[in-house]
Design a protein around this motif. Sequence first.
Motif, PDB file in Angstrom:
ATOM      1  N   LEU A  67       0.806  -0.973   0.456  1.00  0.00           N
ATOM      2  CA  LEU A  67      -0.146  -0.581  -0.050  1.00  0.00           C
ATOM      3  C   LEU A  67       0.817   1.227   0.062  1.00  0.00           C
ATOM      4  CD1 LEU A  67      -2.535  -0.688   2.638  1.00  0.00           C
ATOM      5  CD2 LEU A  67      -2.550  -1.090   0.290  1.00  0.00           C
ATOM      6  N   LYS A  68       0.704   2.281  -0.738  1.00  0.00           N
ATOM      7  CA  LYS A  68       1.142   3.685  -0.494  1.00  0.00           C
ATOM      8  C   LYS A  68       0.214   4.665  -0.846  1.00  0.00           C
ATOM      9  CE  LYS A  68       2.998   2.546  -4.807  1.00  0.00           C
ATOM     10  NZ  LYS A  68       3.882   3.761  -5.710  1.00  0.00           N
ATOM     11  N   ASP A  69       0.281   6.288  -0.265  1.00  0.00           N
ATOM     12  CA  ASP A  69      -0.363   7.241  -0.129  1.00  0.00           C
ATOM     13  C   ASP A  69      -1.600   6.837   0.738  1.00  0.00           C
ATOM     14  OD1 ASP A  69       1.500   8.068  -1.338  1.00  0.00           O
ATOM     15  OD2 ASP A  69       0.189   7.827  -3.034  1.00  0.00           O
ATOM     16  N   THR A  70      -1.899   5.855   1.770  1.00  0.00           N
ATOM     17  CA  THR A  70      -3.243   5.817   2.587  1.00  0.00           C
ATOM     18  C   THR A  70      -2.640   5.794   4.482  1.00  0.00           C
ATOM     19  OG1 THR A  70      -2.152   3.215   2.931  1.00  0.00           O
ATOM     20  CG2 THR A  70      -4.078   4.284   0.732  1.00  0.00           C
ATOM     21  N   HIS A  71      -3.314   6.093   4.783  1.00  0.00           N
ATOM     22  CA  HIS A  71      -3.588   5.987   6.560  1.00  0.00           C
ATOM     23  C   HIS A  71      -4.722   4.913   7.351  1.00  0.00           C
ATOM     24  CE1 HIS A  71      -1.776  10.376   5.896  1.00  0.00           C
ATOM     25  NE2 HIS A  71      -2.413  10.465   4.529  1.00  0.00           N
ATOM     26  N   ILE A  72      -3.183   4.029   8.047  1.00  0.00           N
ATOM     27  CA  ILE A  72      -4.260   2.817   8.568  1.00  0.00           C
ATOM     28  C   ILE A  72      -4.301   3.020   9.797  1.00  0.00           C
ATOM     29  CG2 ILE A  72      -3.610   0.697   9.368  1.00  0.00           C
ATOM     30  CD1 ILE A  72      -1.803   0.668   6.476  1.00  0.00           C
ATOM     31  N   LEU A  73      -6.031   3.419  10.043  1.00  0.00           N
ATOM     32  CA  LEU A  73      -6.025   3.336  11.698  1.00  0.00           C
ATOM     33  C   LEU A  73      -6.615   2.090  12.336  1.00  0.00           C
ATOM     34  CD1 LEU A  73      -7.307   5.528  14.041  1.00  0.00           C
ATOM     35  CD2 LEU A  73      -9.804   5.511  13.351  1.00  0.00           C
ATOM     36  N   ILE A  74      -5.550   1.881  13.404  1.00  0.00           N
ATOM     37  CA  ILE A  74      -5.568   1.198  14.264  1.00  0.00           C
ATOM     38  C   ILE A  74      -6.330   1.012  15.277  1.00  0.00           C
ATOM     39  CG2 ILE A  74      -3.774  -0.646  15.412  1.00  0.00           C
ATOM     40  CD1 ILE A  74      -3.422  -0.544  12.353  1.00  0.00           C
ATOM     41  N   CYS A  75      -7.358  -0.210  15.615  1.00  0.00           N
ATOM     42  CA  CYS A  75      -8.284   0.575  17.245  1.00  0.00           C
ATOM     43  C   CYS A  75      -8.085  -0.716  18.135  1.00  0.00           C
ATOM     44  CB  CYS A  75      -9.062   0.752  16.639  1.00  0.00           C
ATOM     45  SG  CYS A  75     -10.343   1.308  18.501  1.00  0.00           S
ATOM     46  N   LYS A  76      -6.918  -1.395  18.967  1.00  0.00           N
ATOM     47  CA  LYS A  76      -7.371  -2.422  19.427  1.00  0.00           C
ATOM     48  C   LYS A  76      -8.696  -2.351  20.741  1.00  0.00           C
ATOM     49  CE  LYS A  76      -5.433  -6.385  21.882  1.00  0.00           C
ATOM     50  NZ  LYS A  76      -5.792  -5.513  23.943  1.00  0.00           N
ATOM     51  N   PRO A  77      -9.740  -2.822  20.935  1.00  0.00           N
ATOM     52  CA  PRO A  77     -10.456  -2.494  22.240  1.00  0.00           C
ATOM     53  C   PRO A  77      -9.508  -3.158  23.086  1.00  0.00           C
ATOM     54  CG  PRO A  77     -11.202  -4.560  20.331  1.00  0.00           C
ATOM     55  CD  PRO A  77     -10.305  -3.799  19.832  1.00  0.00           C
TER      56      PRO A  77
ATOM     57  N   TYR B 124     -16.853   7.158   9.981  1.00  0.00           N
ATOM     58  CA  TYR B 124     -15.951   8.412   9.845  1.00  0.00           C
ATOM     59  C   TYR B 124     -15.580   7.960   8.518  1.00  0.00           C
ATOM     60  CZ  TYR B 124     -16.801   8.758  15.014  1.00  0.00           C
ATOM     61  OH  TYR B 124     -16.807   8.750  16.463  1.00  0.00           O
ATOM     62  N   LYS B 125     -15.738   7.966   7.859  1.00  0.00           N
ATOM     63  CA  LYS B 125     -15.461   7.513   6.034  1.00  0.00           C
ATOM     64  C   LYS B 125     -14.054   6.555   5.723  1.00  0.00           C
ATOM     65  CE  LYS B 125     -18.289  11.113   5.104  1.00  0.00           C
ATOM     66  NZ  LYS B 125     -20.217  10.490   5.058  1.00  0.00           N
ATOM     67  N   ALA B 126     -13.729   6.094   6.742  1.00  0.00           N
ATOM     68  CA  ALA B 126     -12.987   4.828   6.005  1.00  0.00           C
ATOM     69  C   ALA B 126     -13.580   4.337   4.674  1.00  0.00           C
ATOM     70  CB  ALA B 126     -12.916   3.654   7.518  1.00  0.00           C
ATOM     71  N   LEU B 127     -12.247   4.449   3.915  1.00  0.00           N
ATOM     72  CA  LEU B 127     -12.385   3.816   2.814  1.00  0.00           C
ATOM     73  C   LEU B 127     -12.679   1.672   2.753  1.00  0.00           C
ATOM     74  CD1 LEU B 127      -9.895   4.682   0.280  1.00  0.00           C
ATOM     75  CD2 LEU B 127     -12.512   5.505   0.483  1.00  0.00           C
ATOM     76  N   GLY B 128     -13.094   1.458   4.107  1.00  0.00           N
ATOM     77  CA  GLY B 128     -12.836  -0.025   4.454  1.00  0.00           C
ATOM     78  C   GLY B 128     -12.412  -0.593   5.765  1.00  0.00           C
ATOM     79  N   SER B 129     -13.084  -1.399   6.728  1.00  0.00           N
ATOM     80  CA  SER B 129     -12.414  -1.642   7.761  1.00  0.00           C
ATOM     81  C   SER B 129     -12.969  -2.626   8.154  1.00  0.00           C
ATOM     82  CB  SER B 129     -13.686  -0.464   8.475  1.00  0.00           C
ATOM     83  OG  SER B 129     -12.842  -1.355   9.883  1.00  0.00           O
ATOM     84  N   MET B 130     -11.299  -3.288   8.552  1.00  0.00           N
ATOM     85  CA  MET B 130     -12.262  -4.807   8.881  1.00  0.00           C
ATOM     86  C   MET B 130     -10.914  -5.537  10.264  1.00  0.00           C
ATOM     87  SD  MET B 130     -10.656  -7.903   5.554  1.00  0.00           S
ATOM     88  CE  MET B 130      -8.802  -8.027   6.695  1.00  0.00           C
ATOM     89  N   MET B 131     -11.469  -6.853  10.868  1.00  0.00           N
ATOM     90  CA  MET B 131      -9.995  -7.195  12.077  1.00  0.00           C
ATOM     91  C   MET B 131      -9.096  -7.823  11.530  1.00  0.00           C
ATOM     92  SD  MET B 131     -11.408  -9.860  14.638  1.00  0.00           S
ATOM     93  CE  MET B 131     -10.830 -11.790  13.174  1.00  0.00           C
ATOM     94  N   SER B 132      -7.947  -7.338  12.025  1.00  0.00           N
ATOM     95  CA  SER B 132      -7.036  -7.457  11.718  1.00  0.00           C
ATOM     96  C   SER B 132      -6.544  -9.564  12.374  1.00  0.00           C
ATOM     97  CB  SER B 132      -5.670  -7.044  11.635  1.00  0.00           C
ATOM     98  OG  SER B 132      -4.053  -7.403  11.415  1.00  0.00           O
ATOM     99  N   GLY B 133      -5.620  -9.647  11.526  1.00  0.00           N
ATOM    100  CA  GLY B 133      -5.463 -11.433  11.905  1.00  0.00           C
ATOM    101  C   GLY B 133      -6.940 -11.982  12.647  1.00  0.00           C
TER     102      GLY B 133
ATOM    103  N   VAL C 220      -9.302  -3.597  15.062  1.00  0.00           N
ATOM    104  CA  VAL C 220      -9.570  -3.516  14.119  1.00  0.00           C
ATOM    105  C   VAL C 220      -8.795  -2.353  13.400  1.00  0.00           C
ATOM    106  CG1 VAL C 220     -11.723  -2.619  12.772  1.00  0.00           C
ATOM    107  CG2 VAL C 220     -12.493  -3.864  14.938  1.00  0.00           C
ATOM    108  N   PHE C 221      -8.779  -1.821  11.771  1.00  0.00           N
ATOM    109  CA  PHE C 221      -7.881  -1.149  11.234  1.00  0.00           C
ATOM    110  C   PHE C 221      -9.127  -0.523   9.739  1.00  0.00           C
ATOM    111  CE2 PHE C 221      -7.601  -4.887   8.321  1.00  0.00           C
ATOM    112  CZ  PHE C 221      -7.326  -4.658   7.146  1.00  0.00           C
ATOM    113  N   GLY C 222      -8.762   0.729   9.638  1.00  0.00           N
ATOM    114  CA  GLY C 222      -9.496   1.333   8.847  1.00  0.00           C
ATOM    115  C   GLY C 222      -8.145   1.675   7.643  1.00  0.00           C
ATOM    116  N   ILE C 223      -8.499   2.302   6.171  1.00  0.00           N
ATOM    117  CA  ILE C 223      -8.039   2.536   5.430  1.00  0.00           C
ATOM    118  C   ILE C 223      -8.648   3.674   5.536  1.00  0.00           C
ATOM    119  CG2 ILE C 223      -6.865   2.311   2.744  1.00  0.00           C
ATOM    120  CD1 ILE C 223      -6.888  -0.934   3.552  1.00  0.00           C
ATOM    121  N   PHE C 224      -7.839   5.000   5.360  1.00  0.00           N
ATOM    122  CA  PHE C 224      -8.233   5.425   4.832  1.00  0.00           C
ATOM    123  C   PHE C 224      -7.350   6.944   3.626  1.00  0.00           C
ATOM    124  CE2 PHE C 224     -10.010   5.908   8.738  1.00  0.00           C
ATOM    125  CZ  PHE C 224     -11.252   6.442   9.323  1.00  0.00           C
ATOM    126  N   ASP C 225      -7.758   7.331   2.955  1.00  0.00           N
ATOM    127  CA  ASP C 225      -7.103   7.862   1.416  1.00  0.00           C
ATOM    128  C   ASP C 225      -6.891   9.960   2.095  1.00  0.00           C
ATOM    129  OD1 ASP C 225      -9.376   8.976   1.572  1.00  0.00           O
ATOM    130  OD2 ASP C 225      -9.951   8.136  -0.834  1.00  0.00           O
TER     131      ASP C 225
END
Length: 291
Positions: free
Chosen positions: A161-171, A239-248, A253-258
Motif C-alpha cells: 500500500l502507498k499514500d494511505t493512512h491506516i487507523l488501528i484500534c484495539k479494544p 468516519y469515512k474509512a474506505l474499508g474496515s476489517m479485523m486484523s489477524g 480493527v483497522f480502517g484505511i483512509f485516503d
Amino acid sequence: MVIKLKSRAKINLSIDVVGKREDGYHLVEMIMQSIDLYDNIQIEEIKEDKIIIQSENKNVPLDESNIMYKAASLVKQKFNIKTGVKINLHKNIPVAAGMAGGSSNGAAVLVGLNNIWNLNLREDELMDLGLSLGADVPFCIMGGAALAQGIGEKLTKIKGLKDTHILICKPNIFVSTKDVYTNLDMSKVRKRPDTQMLLDYINKEDIKGLCTNMENVLESVTEKKYPVISEIKNKMIKYKALGSMMSGSGPTVFGIFDDYEKGQYAKENLKLIHEETYLVKPYGGGIEIER
C-alpha cells in the motif's frame, strides 16, 4: 556491544483458510502489510552466559516463554555462543492484538544477534531460522507486503500500500489465536476473499476496490464472541474509512483512509473509548536497525 531495533507490526488485508494439515495446522492464504507502528528493542551483549528480558509492560512475560528469549536461545545453541544478552523491550504495539507484535519482537532479536555476533546470515537464512519460532516470524523479518500461503510461511513479495493512512484500534480484550482457529467452522463462513482479485486491486493501486472487497474469515469467530469489533468497524466506516476489517485473529480493527484529516478525526473520536488507537502509514520494510 549494544544494538537498537524497530520491530514493526503488520495487518492482514485478507485471510482465507483453504484447508487443514494432519497435524492440525490450518492452511491459509493471506495478504499481509507491514505498518509503521513499532516496538523499540535494545539488545546488549553481556559476559554472563544467560538471557535477560526486561520490559516496563506488565503483559510481557520475562521468562523462557517470551519469544525473544526463545529467539536468543535458538541462536546461542545453533552457533554455540557462550556469552549472553540483555534485551529491553519498549512496547508500543498492543499485546495479543492480531498484529504479530510478538513475532516481530522475535524477528528483531534474530536480526539483532546476527549483527552483534557477526553471524553473516542472509535474510532468507534468518527467515528459515525464524519459522521454528512461529509462522509470522519470517514475514516480520522480510516486511513490506506479501502473499502468505501454507501455514503462513510461504511468502511471495508483492506491491504494498502507498499514500494511505491506516487507523488501528484495539479494544481492551485479549483473544487467543489458537482458540479462534479451533472454533472456526468454514461451513458457516458466508464471505471469503477473492485473493487474486485483491492482489490485482493492490497492483493497480485501486485502494477503493481493495477496501470494498477485503475479507477475513476469522471474523466469523471473533466478531460473534466480541460484538465490540463490529461496533468499531461500523464507526470507522461512519468516519469515512474506505474499508474496515479485523486484523489477524483479532481483536484489533483497522480502517484505511485516503485522507489524513478524516483518519485523524476518526482516531480522536475512537481514542475517547479505546485507548490503544493509532493512525499510521504502511511501511515497506522489515526489522530496522537504528544507526
